[in-house]
Write an enzyme that holds these catalytic residues in place. Structure first.
Site, PDB file in Angstrom:
ATOM      1  N   GLY A  45       0.861  -1.181   0.000  1.00 20.89           N
ATOM      2  CA  GLY A  45       0.000   0.000   0.000  1.00 20.89           C
ATOM      3  C   GLY A  45       0.898   1.231   0.000  1.00 20.89           C
ATOM      4  O   GLY A  45       1.827   1.329   0.806  1.00 20.89           O
ATOM      5  N   ASP A 234      -1.344   4.866  -6.126  1.00 16.67           N
ATOM      6  CA  ASP A 234       0.084   4.601  -5.876  1.00 16.67           C
ATOM      7  C   ASP A 234       0.939   5.772  -6.323  1.00 16.67           C
ATOM      8  O   ASP A 234       2.054   5.967  -5.838  1.00 16.67           O
ATOM      9  CB  ASP A 234       0.509   3.312  -6.576  1.00 16.67           C
ATOM     10  N   LYS A 244      -3.826   0.161  -8.505  1.00 16.39           N
ATOM     11  CA  LYS A 244      -3.906  -1.295  -8.697  1.00 16.39           C
ATOM     12  C   LYS A 244      -4.575  -1.677 -10.013  1.00 16.39           C
ATOM     13  O   LYS A 244      -5.573  -1.076 -10.407  1.00 16.39           O
ATOM     14  CB  LYS A 244      -4.678  -1.879  -7.505  1.00 16.39           C
TER      15      LYS A 244
END
Ligand code: MRU
Length: 341
Positions: A45, A234, A244
């Site tokens: 994460g 991200d 993702k």
């Protein structure tokens, strides 16, 4: 609850590959152990990777046998290289490693003092992430209405951050305000962060959650079973959100069905000096696709594509929620210029 902690020269965190069936505490003592944990997604994460990289440097500093400042800086530079070679896409890892190293370089003190500065800066990065998520939650909760059914992809929760979560932070804040909301979580192939982590976090907190496979996103949109999407990121660059694999599909489907598509991420995820074409998308090993639960499910020797992330152009993003407020489409020029909305 803190996902990652510094305790007497050791980093304490949870092995996320073992959840939800087992809660196994990891005690990380060296930068190499931290790099292993990151590569194998025990720690994952984007915001958590930032804190993990910072704490990795704190470990490198504390374990260093340097007798002078330049030796310590050389050890820290090696540690930065080790950490940066783990996963290429989440910018938080690079941002945090550079921030801690920069602090050590600028300090120009004695070895023991510099080590203390490095640990302090790592703690600060972790604390700031926790604070940012709480603020982001409040900012985002204003966009959520009573009765909303929100789709989320991957895990952008407490486990992906130091505390509270980004996309799930918004959901948590709305829930705390008494809004009766429901969540649809995608399983998130191939590593199932949605099924293993998001569904676990929400169920634990008593927030109604329904799990679907990734390929059901079109169905739930078409049947009007969701009315909002919130995901994390991200890296957010000048022209796109990198998140993702499967995020882009959800964004296009949301656009097609007139469903608002929100991205919640702290400033440490913004990378406004780059565009999407400059981002390295992590390609992970074929076994993640050819095997399921450790069991081979595809023919031996089959060719596999396994990018861990995809790119969603900003035209599909209704708004970016961060700790400083909300950038709507009309504010994206300000976002790109790094100006508050
Ligand atoms: O491969 P992972 O599990 O590290 O990927 C995580 C994601 O893609 C999350 O959605 C993203 O980091 C946002 S987390 C607040």
């Amino acid at each position: 609850m803190r996902t990652i902690k510094w305790q007497d020269g050791t980093v304490i965190t949870i092995d996320q590959t073992r959840l939800p069936l087992e809660t196994v505490t990891l005690k990380i003592k060296t930068v190499d152990e931290m790099a292993e944990a990151i590569k194998n997604l025990r720690v994952r994460g984007a915001p958590l990777l930032g804190a993990a990289a910072a704490y990795g440097l704190a470990l490198a500093a504390c374990n260093s046998n340097a007798t002078c400042e330049s030796e310590l800086l050389a050890d820290l530079e090696d540690a930065v290289q080790t950490l940066k070679s783990t996963r290429p896409t989440a910018v938080n890892l690079f941002w945090a490693a550079d921030r801690v190293l920069g602090k050590a370089r600028d300090f120009r003190g004695r070895v023991e003092e510099t080590k203390a500065i490095v640990v302090q800066e790592a703690q600060r990065i972790a604390d700031e992430d926790a604070e940012a998520n709480l603020a982001m939650g409040e900012n985002g909760a204003a966009l959520i209405n009573d009765g909303d059914v929100i789709l989320t992809h991957c895990n952008a929760g407490e486990l992906a951050t130091v505390e509270y979560g980004t996309a799930l932070g918004v959901i948590r804040a709305a829930w705390k305000q008494g809004k009766k909301i429901k969540v649809i979580a995608t399983e998130t192939r191939p590593l199932l962060q949605g099924a293993r982590l998001t569904a676990y976090e929400l169920k634990r907190d008593g927030i109604p959650v329904t799990l679907i496979t990734d390929s059901m996103v079109g169905y739930v949109m078409q049947k009007r079973l969701v009315n909002k999407v919130i995901v994390g990121a991200d890296r957010i660059v000048q022209d796109a959100v990198v998140n993702k694999i499967g995020t882009f599909t959800a964004a296009v489907l949301a656009h097609e069905h007139g469903v608002p598509f929100y991205v919640a991420a702290p400033k440490s995820t913004f990378d406004l000096t780059r565009t999407a074409s400059e981002v390295i998308i992590e390609e992970r090993k074929p076994a993640e696709v050819t095997h399921y639960g450790g069991q081979q499910v595809a023919a031996e020797g089959i060719g596999v594509l396994n990018p861990a992330f995809d790119i969603t152009p900003l035209k599909y993003v209704t708004a970016i929620i961060y700790e400083g407020g909300v950038y709507y489409q009309k504010d994206f020029a300000k976002f790109k210029a790094g100006i508050s909305p």
